[in-house]
Motif scaffolding. Structure first.
Motif, PDB file in Angstrom:
ATOM      1  N   MET A 236       0.841  -1.182   0.000  1.00  0.00           N
ATOM      2  CA  MET A 236       0.000   0.000   0.000  1.00  0.00           C
ATOM      3  C   MET A 236       0.888   1.247   0.000  1.00  0.00           C
ATOM      4  N   LYS A 237       0.510   2.217  -0.824  1.00  0.00           N
ATOM      5  CA  LYS A 237       1.287   3.442  -0.914  1.00  0.00           C
ATOM      6  C   LYS A 237       0.375   4.653  -0.732  1.00  0.00           C
ATOM      7  N   MET A 238       0.797   5.572   0.131  1.00  0.00           N
ATOM      8  CA  MET A 238       0.029   6.789   0.396  1.00  0.00           C
ATOM      9  C   MET A 238       0.883   7.992   0.010  1.00  0.00           C
ATOM     10  N   THR A 239       0.286   8.916  -0.729  1.00  0.00           N
ATOM     11  CA  THR A 239       1.033  10.065  -1.243  1.00  0.00           C
ATOM     12  C   THR A 239       0.259  11.352  -1.005  1.00  0.00           C
ATOM     13  N   ASP A 240       0.923  12.329  -0.381  1.00  0.00           N
ATOM     14  CA  ASP A 240       0.356  13.673  -0.161  1.00  0.00           C
ATOM     15  C   ASP A 240      -1.006  13.627   0.527  1.00  0.00           C
ATOM     16  N   ILE A 241      -1.116  12.781   1.546  1.00  0.00           N
ATOM     17  CA  ILE A 241      -2.389  12.619   2.254  1.00  0.00           C
ATOM     18  C   ILE A 241      -2.567  13.723   3.294  1.00  0.00           C
ATOM     19  N   GLU A 242      -3.761  14.307   3.298  1.00  0.00           N
ATOM     20  CA  GLU A 242      -4.172  15.206   4.369  1.00  0.00           C
ATOM     21  C   GLU A 242      -5.579  14.831   4.791  1.00  0.00           C
ATOM     22  N   LYS A 243      -5.810  14.858   6.107  1.00  0.00           N
ATOM     23  CA  LYS A 243      -7.130  14.558   6.641  1.00  0.00           C
ATOM     24  C   LYS A 243      -7.384  15.398   7.876  1.00  0.00           C
ATOM     25  N   GLN A 244      -8.473  16.163   7.841  1.00  0.00           N
ATOM     26  CA  GLN A 244      -8.878  16.983   8.973  1.00  0.00           C
ATOM     27  C   GLN A 244      -9.979  16.255   9.730  1.00  0.00           C
ATOM     28  N   VAL A 245      -9.786  16.070  11.037  1.00  0.00           N
ATOM     29  CA  VAL A 245     -10.799  15.472  11.904  1.00  0.00           C
ATOM     30  C   VAL A 245     -10.971  16.410  13.100  1.00  0.00           C
ATOM     31  N   GLY A 246     -12.025  17.207  13.081  1.00  0.00           N
ATOM     32  CA  GLY A 246     -12.183  18.229  14.116  1.00  0.00           C
ATOM     33  C   GLY A 246     -11.060  19.240  14.027  1.00  0.00           C
ATOM     34  N   ASP A 247     -10.361  19.443  15.136  1.00  0.00           N
ATOM     35  CA  ASP A 247      -9.229  20.371  15.162  1.00  0.00           C
ATOM     36  C   ASP A 247      -7.909  19.698  14.777  1.00  0.00           C
ATOM     37  N   PHE A 248      -7.964  18.409  14.531  1.00  0.00           N
ATOM     38  CA  PHE A 248      -6.737  17.662  14.245  1.00  0.00           C
ATOM     39  C   PHE A 248      -6.527  17.511  12.739  1.00  0.00           C
ATOM     40  N   ARG A 249      -5.285  17.686  12.303  1.00  0.00           N
ATOM     41  CA  ARG A 249      -4.959  17.489  10.890  1.00  0.00           C
ATOM     42  C   ARG A 249      -3.818  16.486  10.761  1.00  0.00           C
ATOM     43  N   LEU A 250      -4.042  15.463   9.950  1.00  0.00           N
ATOM     44  CA  LEU A 250      -3.020  14.462   9.655  1.00  0.00           C
ATOM     45  C   LEU A 250      -2.384  14.785   8.317  1.00  0.00           C
TER      46      LEU A 250
ATOM     47  N   ILE B 247       0.517  13.181   5.661  1.00  0.00           N
ATOM     48  CA  ILE B 247       1.403  12.067   5.296  1.00  0.00           C
ATOM     49  C   ILE B 247       1.940  12.348   3.893  1.00  0.00           C
ATOM     50  N   PRO B 248       3.117  12.966   3.772  1.00  0.00           N
ATOM     51  CA  PRO B 248       3.664  13.247   2.440  1.00  0.00           C
ATOM     52  C   PRO B 248       3.838  11.975   1.610  1.00  0.00           C
ATOM     53  N   GLN B 249       4.411  10.940   2.237  1.00  0.00           N
ATOM     54  CA  GLN B 249       4.570   9.667   1.530  1.00  0.00           C
ATOM     55  C   GLN B 249       4.803   8.547   2.527  1.00  0.00           C
ATOM     56  N   LEU B 250       4.082   7.453   2.307  1.00  0.00           N
ATOM     57  CA  LEU B 250       4.234   6.271   3.156  1.00  0.00           C
ATOM     58  C   LEU B 250       4.090   5.035   2.284  1.00  0.00           C
ATOM     59  N   GLN B 251       5.123   4.207   2.295  1.00  0.00           N
ATOM     60  CA  GLN B 251       5.111   2.947   1.544  1.00  0.00           C
ATOM     61  C   GLN B 251       5.099   1.798   2.542  1.00  0.00           C
ATOM     62  N   LEU B 252       4.067   0.954   2.458  1.00  0.00           N
ATOM     63  CA  LEU B 252       3.969  -0.219   3.316  1.00  0.00           C
ATOM     64  C   LEU B 252       4.271  -1.446   2.467  1.00  0.00           C
ATOM     65  N   GLU B 253       5.465  -1.950   2.627  1.00  0.00           N
ATOM     66  CA  GLU B 253       5.925  -3.068   1.803  1.00  0.00           C
ATOM     67  C   GLU B 253       5.112  -4.323   2.078  1.00  0.00           C
ATOM     68  N   ASP B 254       4.705  -4.999   1.013  1.00  0.00           N
ATOM     69  CA  ASP B 254       3.908  -6.215   1.134  1.00  0.00           C
ATOM     70  C   ASP B 254       4.653  -7.290   1.913  1.00  0.00           C
ATOM     71  N   GLY B 255       3.902  -8.036   2.722  1.00  0.00           N
ATOM     72  CA  GLY B 255       4.457  -9.188   3.413  1.00  0.00           C
ATOM     73  C   GLY B 255       5.328  -8.853   4.605  1.00  0.00           C
ATOM     74  N   CYS B 256       5.363  -7.582   5.005  1.00  0.00           N
ATOM     75  CA  CYS B 256       6.172  -7.154   6.152  1.00  0.00           C
ATOM     76  C   CYS B 256       5.280  -6.819   7.339  1.00  0.00           C
TER      77      CYS B 256
ATOM     78  N   VAL C  55       1.574 -12.235   5.269  1.00  0.00           N
ATOM     79  CA  VAL C  55       0.564 -11.181   5.308  1.00  0.00           C
ATOM     80  C   VAL C  55       1.249  -9.848   5.602  1.00  0.00           C
ATOM     81  N   THR C  56       0.636  -8.749   5.194  1.00  0.00           N
ATOM     82  CA  THR C  56       1.108  -7.422   5.583  1.00  0.00           C
ATOM     83  C   THR C  56       0.383  -7.017   6.864  1.00  0.00           C
ATOM     84  N   TRP C  57       1.147  -6.684   7.895  1.00  0.00           N
ATOM     85  CA  TRP C  57       0.589  -6.293   9.200  1.00  0.00           C
ATOM     86  C   TRP C  57       0.943  -4.845   9.502  1.00  0.00           C
ATOM     87  N   VAL C  58       0.015  -4.131  10.132  1.00  0.00           N
ATOM     88  CA  VAL C  58       0.299  -2.829  10.724  1.00  0.00           C
ATOM     89  C   VAL C  58      -0.051  -2.945  12.205  1.00  0.00           C
TER      90      VAL C  58
END
Length: 228
Positions: A1-15, A17-26, A171-174
């Motif tokens: 799974m790859k995430m690029t330029d992610i922004e998420k506002q939840v109430g007063d909180f902002r997340l 994530i410029p880039q996050l790569q989750l390697e398969d099977g790790c 499996v890929t685990w987080v």
């Protein structure tokens, strides 16, 4: 799974994530202080939340192949056994009792299979949640503090269980946990969040033993991680 330029506002909180790569099977450890955005990020991975901007590439994974457990799992208002088999039935499977028994027996829940699931203790609920996730044999599993209330022997049981699954199907685990010793033992990769920002990612042993990133080093010092 790859995430690029992610922004998420939840109430007063902002997340962010410029880039996050989750390697398969790790096995990926997601760490950071309270309120840093770990659960928000997990919900984005799962598809429970939609980013305000940016892109999530699940690289072919479907919703049926991703599952998530939580610290306070939702259980159906029925028996322990039915909580395990119902998700399988939804997928068109017809599980036999002989298929379910080893899963419940291994974590001490078989004798409680007919018990109302809502009457289980907090730790037993978490065990049931983990079984319900693993028995589906997904390709991507997010464990959000689900092992946090378990006794040390039960944590070791599920750690061994995860290792066995990895040997069979990779499996890929987080893993999200405040128990950093658990993250240290289990993770191939570490991703550290602080105040809604992904600060650093990298190999677990390298980051947790000899990290030059000031915010991560301060976090580890506060948490008093035993890295022996």
């Amino acid at each position: 799974m790859k995430m690029t330029d992610i922004e998420k506002q939840v109430g007063d909180f902002r997340l962010r994530i410029p880039q996050l790569q989750l390697e398969d099977g790790c096995i990926h450890g997601l760490i950071g202080g309270n309120g840093c955005g770990k659960t928000t990020l997990a919900k984005l991975m799962m598809g429970i939340l939609t980013p305000d901007s940016g892109r999530i590439d699940r690289e072919g994974l479907t919703g049926r192949e991703i599952t998530m457990t939580s610290q306070r799992p939702y259980l159906m208002h029925t028996s322990v056994y039915e909580n395990v088999v119902y998700p399988l039935k939804l997928r068109g499977e017809k599980p036999e009792e002989s298929d379910i028994r080893p899963w419940l027996t291994r974590c001490g829940l078989w004798k409680k299979k007919d018990q109302y699931a809502g009457s289980l203790s907090g730790g037993e609920r978490q065990k049931l949640s983990m079984i319900r996730a693993m028995i589906l044999k997904p390709k991507f599993i997010i464990v959000d503090e689900t092992l946090s209330n378990l006794d040390p022997d039960s944590v070791k049981l599920f750690e061994q269980w995860i290792r066995e699954i990895q040997e069979q199907s990779a499996v890929t685990w987080v893993l999200i946990s405040h128990q950093l010793s658990h993250i240290y033992r289990m993770s191939d990769q570490i991703h550290f969040l602080s105040q809604g920002e992904l600060v650093v990612s990298g190999p677990a042993r390298e980051l947790l033993k000899n990290c030059g990133e000031e915010r991560l080093r301060a976090f580890l010092d506060r948490e008093s991680l035993d890295r022996t």
